[in-house]
Design a protein around this motif. Structure first.
Motif, PDB file in Angstrom:
ATOM      1  N   ASN A   1      46.640 -69.938  48.925  1.00  0.00           N
ATOM      2  CA  ASN A   1      47.065 -69.714  50.321  1.00  0.00           C
ATOM      3  C   ASN A   1      45.895 -69.926  51.284  1.00  0.00           C
ATOM      4  O   ASN A   1      46.118 -70.153  52.475  1.00  0.00           O
TER       5      ASN A   1
ATOM      6  N   GLY B   1      49.436 -66.858  46.078  1.00  0.00           N
ATOM      7  CA  GLY B   1      49.186 -65.785  47.044  1.00  0.00           C
ATOM      8  C   GLY B   1      48.190 -64.779  46.498  1.00  0.00           C
ATOM      9  O   GLY B   1      47.206 -65.139  45.859  1.00  0.00           O
TER      10      GLY B   1
ATOM     11  N   SER C   1      52.593 -59.509  52.718  1.00  0.00           N
ATOM     12  CA  SER C   1      53.129 -60.849  52.957  1.00  0.00           C
ATOM     13  C   SER C   1      52.814 -61.807  51.812  1.00  0.00           C
ATOM     14  O   SER C   1      53.632 -62.627  51.422  1.00  0.00           O
ATOM     15  N   MET C   2      51.611 -61.688  51.265  1.00  0.00           N
ATOM     16  CA  MET C   2      51.078 -62.697  50.339  1.00  0.00           C
ATOM     17  C   MET C   2      51.205 -62.334  48.865  1.00  0.00           C
ATOM     18  O   MET C   2      50.895 -63.162  48.008  1.00  0.00           O
ATOM     19  N   TRP C   3      51.591 -61.111  48.577  1.00  0.00           N
ATOM     20  CA  TRP C   3      51.563 -60.609  47.203  1.00  0.00           C
ATOM     21  C   TRP C   3      52.324 -61.514  46.245  1.00  0.00           C
ATOM     22  O   TRP C   3      53.409 -62.010  46.556  1.00  0.00           O
ATOM     23  N   LEU C   4      51.732 -61.715  45.058  1.00  0.00           N
ATOM     24  CA  LEU C   4      52.420 -62.391  43.957  1.00  0.00           C
ATOM     25  C   LEU C   4      52.274 -61.498  42.732  1.00  0.00           C
ATOM     26  O   LEU C   4      51.159 -61.284  42.236  1.00  0.00           O
TER      27      LEU C   4
ATOM     28  N   TYR D   1      54.313 -72.983  47.771  1.00  0.00           N
ATOM     29  CA  TYR D   1      53.664 -71.683  47.864  1.00  0.00           C
ATOM     30  C   TYR D   1      54.143 -70.800  46.725  1.00  0.00           C
ATOM     31  O   TYR D   1      55.321 -70.866  46.328  1.00  0.00           O
TER      32      TYR D   1
ATOM     33  N   MET E   1      54.414 -67.041  46.249  1.00  0.00           N
ATOM     34  CA  MET E   1      54.404 -65.635  46.617  1.00  0.00           C
ATOM     35  C   MET E   1      55.635 -64.985  45.991  1.00  0.00           C
ATOM     36  O   MET E   1      56.602 -65.676  45.665  1.00  0.00           O
ATOM     37  N   SER E   2      55.592 -63.662  45.841  1.00  0.00           N
ATOM     38  CA  SER E   2      56.805 -62.964  45.431  1.00  0.00           C
ATOM     39  C   SER E   2      57.818 -63.012  46.575  1.00  0.00           C
ATOM     40  O   SER E   2      57.527 -63.524  47.664  1.00  0.00           O
TER      41      SER E   2
ATOM     42  N   ASN F   1      58.709 -61.462  49.025  1.00  0.00           N
ATOM     43  CA  ASN F   1      58.320 -60.363  49.910  1.00  0.00           C
ATOM     44  C   ASN F   1      59.125 -60.346  51.203  1.00  0.00           C
ATOM     45  O   ASN F   1      59.269 -61.363  51.867  1.00  0.00           O
TER      46      ASN F   1
ATOM     47  N   ARG G   1      57.190 -61.834  54.080  1.00  0.00           N
ATOM     48  CA  ARG G   1      56.603 -63.126  53.777  1.00  0.00           C
ATOM     49  C   ARG G   1      56.484 -64.005  55.023  1.00  0.00           C
ATOM     50  O   ARG G   1      57.391 -64.040  55.848  1.00  0.00           O
TER      51      ARG G   1
END
Lengths: 269, 269
Positions: free
Chosen positions: B108, B178, B195-198, B223, B225-226, B228, B231
């Motif tokens: 990211n 992320g 926002s960025m959590w994976l 991208y 990311m989870s 979220n 997000r």
């Protein structure tokens, strides 16, 4: 008013010679190069050696960074040394010396692998010009699709230029230069060249506008082509942000046909 | 059916350990690393040495290329050696050996310098969550705006991956990963992280989908990311092209606030 101090890397090269001829008297111009250019003070050093190039950047306002292995087919080792490390060194030396802007010679090759079918390029090549003149989406500067290591190196330059602008406030203008012929009166000899051609005086103009634009421009990437009738790349950003108004147009005739029809916009072999 | 042969560079690292744990038994997996990973055959070599890494690529179907200096603040010399030269070497060794796909850990951070004002990131950070939930344009993968040398190196990887796909038919999937936390049950501790959590299992899933996707996918950047609630990056491309369906959501609460409000999406200091 004092003249702007402009350091040109690769001043003795193809585009560099045009810059020297058209703009050499407007600015206080010097070169950073492997060989001297007549009429200009030249700092002789290899761009891959940061320590050796540093002295050339003292008191410069703008650096026009043209110095690179210019061959589309340049091998990786040369691109790595001359174009990737060389461009990092030019940006780093510029930052250290307080240079306000770097004008960077990028290339249309950074989008060279876009398929011809996504543009009217094939029709241009096949001479079906009535099909070309309809409105069509021009290739914009958002995404890259490099055709060769050379283009990957230029794409790297655009990317690290963005960082130096954001992080250090060093203005960076990347010009994706089209097809510049060796002599100003040479005619375009490939049909595709009708789209990509950049005349000598238009090349000088877009570089001049890039040097003179307000530093508040910050960062931008533009295409540098003449006002070609058969253009497929957008020069509207260069017009809007830099005030670039091309004087030349390659037209829609060509002197001979030396290529087979292309599958892609501009592959370096 | 025979298991797919998967070579993982950096298998002993943060994301590599997740890949080994979740996917190690599904594939015939081996590592290319500076140190061995328990339970896996590991070819010990430095990615910056093409000759030394070549033997690891024989008979591999897919290479998951995670090996790099992973520090956002990595200095230029390390990015140049480990991330730029290292990635060129991995692609070149893959091409030589007839590998069908490289799955590349991008980040990211390649869009880290996008101003927070262009996204609801500031509102997320300030806890004004009602303002966030309105529809807003997600950050797409068209343009780069790297936050650091590390991100410039990852952006280089995406660019040269495009070339290897176009020129050599080597499929390349770049995942802009992320924020992956060290332990699977750690809570997000920075508001921006919401926002960025994976999550670990979503990281494993998107890499698994990238390995298994039809080779006809060719080249893509997505991208990672989870799913979220907060997000700001689009994962719709990963859903559409790879079939990625995240199982986790960082939610809209956080356990503590250790950062000041950010001006940019994700700057590595």
């Amino acid at each position: 008013m004092d003249k702007t101090n402009v350091l040109v890397t690769g001043l003795s090269g193809g585009v560099g010679s045009i810059v020297g001829k058209f703009l050499g008297s407007k600015y206080k111009m010097s070169g950073l190069d492997l060989s001297p250019s007549q009429g200009f003070k030249t700092h002789i050093a290899d761009l891959s050696n940061l320590d050796a190039i540093r002295p050339a950047f003292t008191n410069q306002d703008v650096v026009v960074h043209l110095g690179a292995d210019p061959r589309g087919e340049a091998p990786w080792d040369s691109v790595l040394k001359n174009n990737i490390v060389g461009t990092y060194n030019v940006l780093e030396a510029s930052r250290e010396a307080g240079v306000k802007r770097v004008v960077f010679a990028s290339t249309n090759h950074v989008v060279g692998y876009i398929p011809a079918t996504q543009t009217p390029y094939r029709e241009i090549f096949e001479g079906e010009l009535d099909k070309v003149r309809r409105p069509f989406p021009l290739i914009s500067s958002n995404a890259v699709r490099p055709c060769c290591y050379y283009a990957v190196g230029k794409s790297f330059g655009e990317s690290i230029g963005s960082l130096y602008n954001d992080k250090y406030g060093l203005s960076f203008i990347g010009i994706r230069i089209g097809g510049v012929l060796q002599e100003p009166d040479w005619q375009v000899r490939q049909k595709g060249g009708l789209s990509m051609w950049l005349s000598h005086r238009d090349a000088a103009q877009i570089i001049e506008r890039s040097i003179d634009a307000p530093y508040s421009v910050g960062f931008t990437i533009v295409y540098g082509m003449s006002g070609n009738s058969l253009r497929v790349h957008e020069i509207e950003t260069a017009e809007k942000i830099l005030g670039y108004k091309p004087e030349d147009d390659a037209g829609d005739t060509f002197s001979c046909d030396i290529h087979n029809q292309p599958e892609y916009l501009n592959i370096a072999h």
